[in-house]
Write an enzyme that holds these catalytic residues in place. Structure first.
Site, PDB file in Angstrom:
ATOM      1  N   LYS A  67       8.396   9.382  33.405  1.00  8.31           N
ATOM      2  CA  LYS A  67       8.280  10.833  33.600  1.00  8.31           C
ATOM      3  C   LYS A  67       6.803  11.143  33.695  1.00  8.31           C
ATOM      4  O   LYS A  67       6.021  10.769  32.823  1.00  8.31           O
ATOM      5  CB  LYS A  67       8.894  11.619  32.456  1.00  8.31           C
ATOM      6  CG  LYS A  67       8.695  13.131  32.669  1.00  8.31           C
ATOM      7  CD  LYS A  67       9.517  13.956  31.708  1.00  8.31           C
ATOM      8  CE  LYS A  67       8.833  14.144  30.387  1.00  8.31           C
ATOM      9  NZ  LYS A  67       9.542  15.115  29.539  1.00  8.31           N
ATOM     10  N   THR A 221       6.031  18.607  17.127  1.00  9.46           N
ATOM     11  CA  THR A 221       4.837  17.756  17.013  1.00  9.46           C
ATOM     12  C   THR A 221       4.982  16.503  17.873  1.00  9.46           C
ATOM     13  O   THR A 221       5.738  15.601  17.537  1.00  9.46           O
ATOM     14  CB  THR A 221       4.594  17.388  15.533  1.00  9.46           C
ATOM     15  OG1 THR A 221       4.349  18.607  14.826  1.00  9.46           O
ATOM     16  CG2 THR A 221       3.401  16.479  15.382  1.00  9.46           C
ATOM     17  N   LYS A 226      -1.162  17.820  15.880  1.00  7.42           N
ATOM     18  CA  LYS A 226      -0.155  18.878  15.678  1.00  7.42           C
ATOM     19  C   LYS A 226       0.556  18.669  14.344  1.00  7.42           C
ATOM     20  O   LYS A 226       0.682  17.529  13.864  1.00  7.42           O
ATOM     21  CB  LYS A 226       0.886  18.864  16.796  1.00  7.42           C
ATOM     22  CG  LYS A 226       0.450  19.572  18.076  1.00  7.42           C
ATOM     23  CD  LYS A 226       1.642  19.656  19.022  1.00  7.42           C
ATOM     24  CE  LYS A 226       1.233  20.205  20.378  1.00  7.42           C
ATOM     25  NZ  LYS A 226       2.319  20.082  21.358  1.00  7.42           N
ATOM     26  N   GLY A 292      11.239  14.174  15.728  1.00  4.70           N
ATOM     27  CA  GLY A 292      11.564  13.996  17.155  1.00  4.70           C
ATOM     28  C   GLY A 292      10.306  14.073  17.994  1.00  4.70           C
ATOM     29  O   GLY A 292       9.816  15.153  18.316  1.00  4.70           O
TER      30      GLY A 292
END
Ligand code: NAD
Length: 321
Positions: A67, A221, A226, A292
């Site tokens: 991607k 995150t 983050k 995740g």
């Protein structure tokens, strides 16, 4: 070569199909059948853009590809989505490009599916209240996917700017669930399942706000620096993730790992739970946390599912390549 344009994705991909594809690839990753390759993400020095790609290979499905995309902050002013992505699938036997598939909606669907998979495998069966932290582009997708996993009776939400919760409230009501905008203290005290989906660089939810038995899916995150929840909360929880290498470097666990409050060996891949190699939640009082981080194999899995549907329905555009 086949092309599946972004505008056709909504008709070709369901939440159920995304759940199935993501659950299956998490299981394959844990079984050592599927592998993500190192992520590339660079500031390109033009248009303030962050560009990169995520790639991998699944030996079970022969899904090979990447991607490509990133974040263009000036896009909104041009009437475009700031996050742009495109998925490329290659023939694993020849390396020829099989398909180019719009990746914007698929990113939201596969990210929501990951949270839903974590809830399906880790949340208490009797979970009734769903808490959502964040009200950006991804939040409604998260709500829709997670709400299907338990018999939820209501939704509570928090956002830095509460007026933005309106869209989330509409999504909840469309699902037949009452919605209430609450403080973070209230959200922690009431929720059985919490999804965090923000771009925060500092903890929002603190350890003391979370009650025993909660399942938290930390989905925002995905970059170094983050952070959405207190590192002490991560250390207190049983931590699960999509991929350990990403969890400790760019995921929510990075801060607890850096401070020494959590060690890598204490983190479990969700695929191990799906495969039955790990029991998942051990007691009703345990706090489970899913980190995740978002892996390339998730993108390939949903893209391959879309491609199958597009071929079946004659919706793919064929080009000589
Ligand atoms: P968005 O820009 O549409 O919304 C951002 C949200 O974060 C808003 O609710 C905003 O209020 C909140 N926010 C930003 N800074 C904050 C702060 N300091 N404190 C509290 N809240 C803050 O973004 P989005 O498309 O909804 O994505 C949300 C996050 O999810 C992003 O960080 C994105 O990179 C991440 N993401 C992760 C995955 C994955 O696979 N894990 C996939 C897609 C997106």
């Amino acid at each position: 070569m086949l092309i599946v344009p972004e505008r056709k994705i909504a008709d070709l991909m369901s939440r159920e199909a995304a759940f199935e594809a993501v659950e299956k690839v998490f299981a394959a990753m844990s079984a050592g059948e599927a592998r993500n390759f190192p992520v590339i993400r660079e500031a390109i020095g033009h248009a303030d853009a962050l560009y990169g790609f995520k790639s991998g290979f699944d030996r079970e499905t022969l899904n090979l590809g990447l991607k490509s995309g990133g974040y263009w902050p000036g896009n909104a002013a041009k009437g475009l989505t700031n996050h742009q992505s495109t998925i490329f699938l290659f023939d694993a036997d020849t390396g020829k490009c099989r398909a180019v598939i719009g990746g914007n909606l698929l990113t939201a669907l596969r990210t929501a599916a990951a949270a839903a998979v974590s809830v399906a495998h880790l949340a208490r069966e009797d979970a009734k209240v769903l808490g959502i932290v964040g009200a950006g582009h991804q939040a409604s997708f998260q709500l829709q996917a997670v709400a299907e996993q338990r018999d939820f009776e209501r939704v509570v939400g928090w956002n830095r700017t509460p007026e933005k919760l309106e869209a989330l409230e509409k999504t909840a009501r469309d699902l037949g669930l009452p919605f209430q905008s609450v403080s973070l203290d209230e959200l922690g005290a009431q929720s059985d399942v919490i999804v965090t989906i923000t771009s925060s660089f500092a903890p929002i939810l603190m350890n003391a706000q979370i009650r025993p038995g909660t399942h938290i899916a930390c989905m925002g995150t995905d970059t170094k620096g983050k952070q959405e929840v207190d590192a002490a909360l991560v250390a207190r929880a049983a931590v699960f993730t999509d991929e350990i290498a990403q969890s400790v470097s760019i995921g929510e666990a990075q801060h607890a790992i850096a401070s020494g409050a959590l060690s890598e060996v204490e983190i479990t891949e969700i695929g191990a739970v799906i495969n039955g190699d790990h029991p998942g939640r051990r007691t009703p009082d345990e706090i489970t946390l899913f980190d995740g981080t978002g892996v390339g194999l998730q993108d390939l899995a949903v893209a391959a599912a879309v491609l199958d549907q597009a071929i079946q329905k004659g919706a793919a555009v064929e080009v000589e390549f």
